[in-house]
Design a protein around this motif. Structure first.
Motif, PDB file in Angstrom:
ATOM      1  N   ASP A 108     -99.941 -63.117  19.281  1.00  0.00           N
ATOM      2  CA  ASP A 108     -98.760 -62.442  18.506  1.00  0.00           C
ATOM      3  C   ASP A 108     -97.351 -62.801  19.116  1.00  0.00           C
ATOM      4  OD1 ASP A 108     -98.190 -60.670  16.394  1.00  0.00           O
ATOM      5  OD2 ASP A 108     -97.067 -59.349  17.899  1.00  0.00           O
ATOM      6  N   PHE A 109     -97.364 -62.478  20.317  1.00  0.00           N
ATOM      7  CA  PHE A 109     -95.938 -62.666  21.029  1.00  0.00           C
ATOM      8  C   PHE A 109     -95.617 -64.207  20.904  1.00  0.00           C
ATOM      9  CE2 PHE A 109     -93.848 -64.124  24.895  1.00  0.00           C
ATOM     10  CZ  PHE A 109     -92.724 -63.028  24.937  1.00  0.00           C
ATOM     11  N   LYS A 110     -96.471 -65.078  21.101  1.00  0.00           N
ATOM     12  CA  LYS A 110     -96.038 -66.510  20.885  1.00  0.00           C
ATOM     13  C   LYS A 110     -95.209 -66.822  19.453  1.00  0.00           C
ATOM     14  CE  LYS A 110     -99.688 -68.046  23.901  1.00  0.00           C
ATOM     15  NZ  LYS A 110    -100.660 -68.839  24.015  1.00  0.00           N
ATOM     16  N   LYS A 111     -95.611 -65.828  18.545  1.00  0.00           N
ATOM     17  CA  LYS A 111     -95.084 -66.128  17.043  1.00  0.00           C
ATOM     18  C   LYS A 111     -93.786 -65.681  16.741  1.00  0.00           C
ATOM     19  CE  LYS A 111     -99.827 -65.935  15.318  1.00  0.00           C
ATOM     20  NZ  LYS A 111    -100.812 -64.814  14.519  1.00  0.00           N
ATOM     21  N   THR A 112     -93.156 -64.696  18.007  1.00  0.00           N
ATOM     22  CA  THR A 112     -91.788 -64.224  17.815  1.00  0.00           C
ATOM     23  C   THR A 112     -90.883 -65.313  17.926  1.00  0.00           C
ATOM     24  OG1 THR A 112     -92.859 -62.291  18.859  1.00  0.00           O
ATOM     25  CG2 THR A 112     -90.237 -62.429  18.794  1.00  0.00           C
ATOM     26  N   ARG A 113     -89.799 -65.056  17.060  1.00  0.00           N
ATOM     27  CA  ARG A 113     -88.726 -65.903  16.788  1.00  0.00           C
ATOM     28  C   ARG A 113     -87.418 -65.446  17.367  1.00  0.00           C
ATOM     29  NH1 ARG A 113     -92.300 -68.763  16.962  1.00  0.00           N
ATOM     30  NH2 ARG A 113     -93.189 -70.234  15.550  1.00  0.00           N
ATOM     31  N   SER A 114     -87.386 -64.531  17.118  1.00  0.00           N
ATOM     32  CA  SER A 114     -85.983 -63.737  17.662  1.00  0.00           C
ATOM     33  C   SER A 114     -85.913 -63.648  19.231  1.00  0.00           C
ATOM     34  CB  SER A 114     -85.860 -62.212  16.926  1.00  0.00           C
ATOM     35  OG  SER A 114     -84.709 -61.706  17.597  1.00  0.00           O
ATOM     36  N   THR A 116     -84.142 -61.758  20.911  1.00  0.00           N
ATOM     37  CA  THR A 116     -84.098 -60.039  21.279  1.00  0.00           C
ATOM     38  C   THR A 116     -85.369 -59.497  21.323  1.00  0.00           C
ATOM     39  OG1 THR A 116     -81.576 -60.154  20.303  1.00  0.00           O
ATOM     40  CG2 THR A 116     -82.922 -57.902  20.727  1.00  0.00           C
ATOM     41  N   LYS A 117     -86.148 -59.775  20.160  1.00  0.00           N
ATOM     42  CA  LYS A 117     -87.245 -59.228  19.973  1.00  0.00           C
ATOM     43  C   LYS A 117     -88.342 -59.557  21.105  1.00  0.00           C
ATOM     44  CE  LYS A 117     -87.282 -58.293  15.371  1.00  0.00           C
ATOM     45  NZ  LYS A 117     -87.926 -58.140  13.753  1.00  0.00           N
ATOM     46  N   LEU A 118     -88.013 -60.997  21.499  1.00  0.00           N
ATOM     47  CA  LEU A 118     -88.893 -61.676  22.588  1.00  0.00           C
ATOM     48  C   LEU A 118     -88.811 -60.894  23.689  1.00  0.00           C
ATOM     49  CD1 LEU A 118     -90.714 -64.522  22.168  1.00  0.00           C
ATOM     50  CD2 LEU A 118     -88.844 -65.571  23.448  1.00  0.00           C
ATOM     51  N   ALA A 119     -87.723 -60.697  24.359  1.00  0.00           N
ATOM     52  CA  ALA A 119     -87.402 -60.046  25.260  1.00  0.00           C
ATOM     53  C   ALA A 119     -88.247 -58.615  25.442  1.00  0.00           C
ATOM     54  CB  ALA A 119     -86.129 -59.949  25.652  1.00  0.00           C
ATOM     55  N   ALA A 155     -87.179 -64.489  29.397  1.00  0.00           N
ATOM     56  CA  ALA A 155     -88.527 -64.653  28.463  1.00  0.00           C
ATOM     57  C   ALA A 155     -88.515 -65.690  27.539  1.00  0.00           C
ATOM     58  CB  ALA A 155     -88.510 -63.375  27.938  1.00  0.00           C
ATOM     59  N   THR A 156     -89.742 -66.353  27.557  1.00  0.00           N
ATOM     60  CA  THR A 156     -89.719 -67.456  26.348  1.00  0.00           C
ATOM     61  C   THR A 156     -91.255 -67.284  26.067  1.00  0.00           C
ATOM     62  OG1 THR A 156     -90.742 -69.061  27.893  1.00  0.00           O
ATOM     63  CG2 THR A 156     -88.161 -69.056  27.801  1.00  0.00           C
ATOM     64  N   SER A 157     -91.412 -67.698  24.908  1.00  0.00           N
ATOM     65  CA  SER A 157     -92.800 -67.589  24.227  1.00  0.00           C
ATOM     66  C   SER A 157     -93.976 -68.253  25.225  1.00  0.00           C
ATOM     67  CB  SER A 157     -92.939 -68.560  22.919  1.00  0.00           C
ATOM     68  OG  SER A 157     -92.855 -69.758  23.362  1.00  0.00           O
TER      69      SER A 157
END
Length: 203
Positions: A108-114, A116-119, A155-157
């Motif tokens: 699910d984390f890998k699908k995050t595009r933002s 801010t949300k990624l971090a 943090a990256t995907s």
């Protein structure tokens, strides 16, 4: 056929119809129309019911085939939503469902595009599953844990890739074979096999 002889039943019927009020004739026509529509709906309902039954049988065959495919490879199991649910239920009996939950959280984390949300997601996943004494700590080595910790600074995907891969390998080599031998999965395969046999044409 017309009949103009006195006392002819056909002539009497025609005269009787002619003497009926127009409203009666209109009501008769309306009744005929409604009856035709009712018969049409009944036939349509039968067709829809038959179609629904065929779709249900098709879904059952698909689900039976799906259950049997889970034993082909761990990838096949993870590709199936039902497979993941069944595997998660099994892991709960072994008190090791955190491994699968961590893997799913990473997906699910890998699908995050933002960014801010990624971090924020990265920190939450790390605190829940990866750091020492985490509430749901997964079984990974110290080196992988430290690499993941450093990845959080930018943090990256891909920052959980190594930890996720280690957890996946652990499940594939350890939990997955036991799942295939479990009573719950054996029961599912028996049911799936029996459904398949019951669909074979009788000779």
């Amino acid at each position: 056929m017309s009949c103009w002889m006195p006392g002819c039943p056909a002539l009497s019927m025609c005269r009787g119809l002619a003497m009926l009020p127009i409203t009666c004739l209109e009501r008769a026509k309306d009744l005929k129309t409604r009856l035709g529509m009712l018969l049409h709906k009944s036939e349509l309902g039968h067709r829809i019911g038959t179609s629904s039954k065929l779709q249900l049988c098709s879904r059952r065959r698909d689900s039976s085939q799906e259950v049997l495919e889970w034993r082909e490879s761990f990838d096949q199991l993870l590709k199936s939503k039902n497979g993941v649910t069944a595997f998660h239920t099994f892991l709960k009996t072994e008190f090791s469902e955190e491994n699968l939950d961590f893997w799913l959280a990473c997906e699910d984390f890998k699908k995050t595009r933002s960014k801010t949300k990624l971090a924020s997601k990265a920190n939450r996943i790390f605190e829940e599953f990866v750091q020492n004494e985490a509430p749901r700590e997964v079984n990974i080595d110290h080196e992988t844990r430290e690499i993941t910790r450093k990845n959080l600074s930018g943090a990256t995907s891909a920052c959980f890739n190594e930890a996720q891969a280690k957890t996946r390998t652990l499940m594939e080599k350890d939990s997955y074979p036991r799942f295939l031998k479990s009573a719950s999965y054996q029961d599912m395969t028996k049911q799936a096999t029996s459904r398949g046999i019951s669909k074979l044409p009788h000779t």
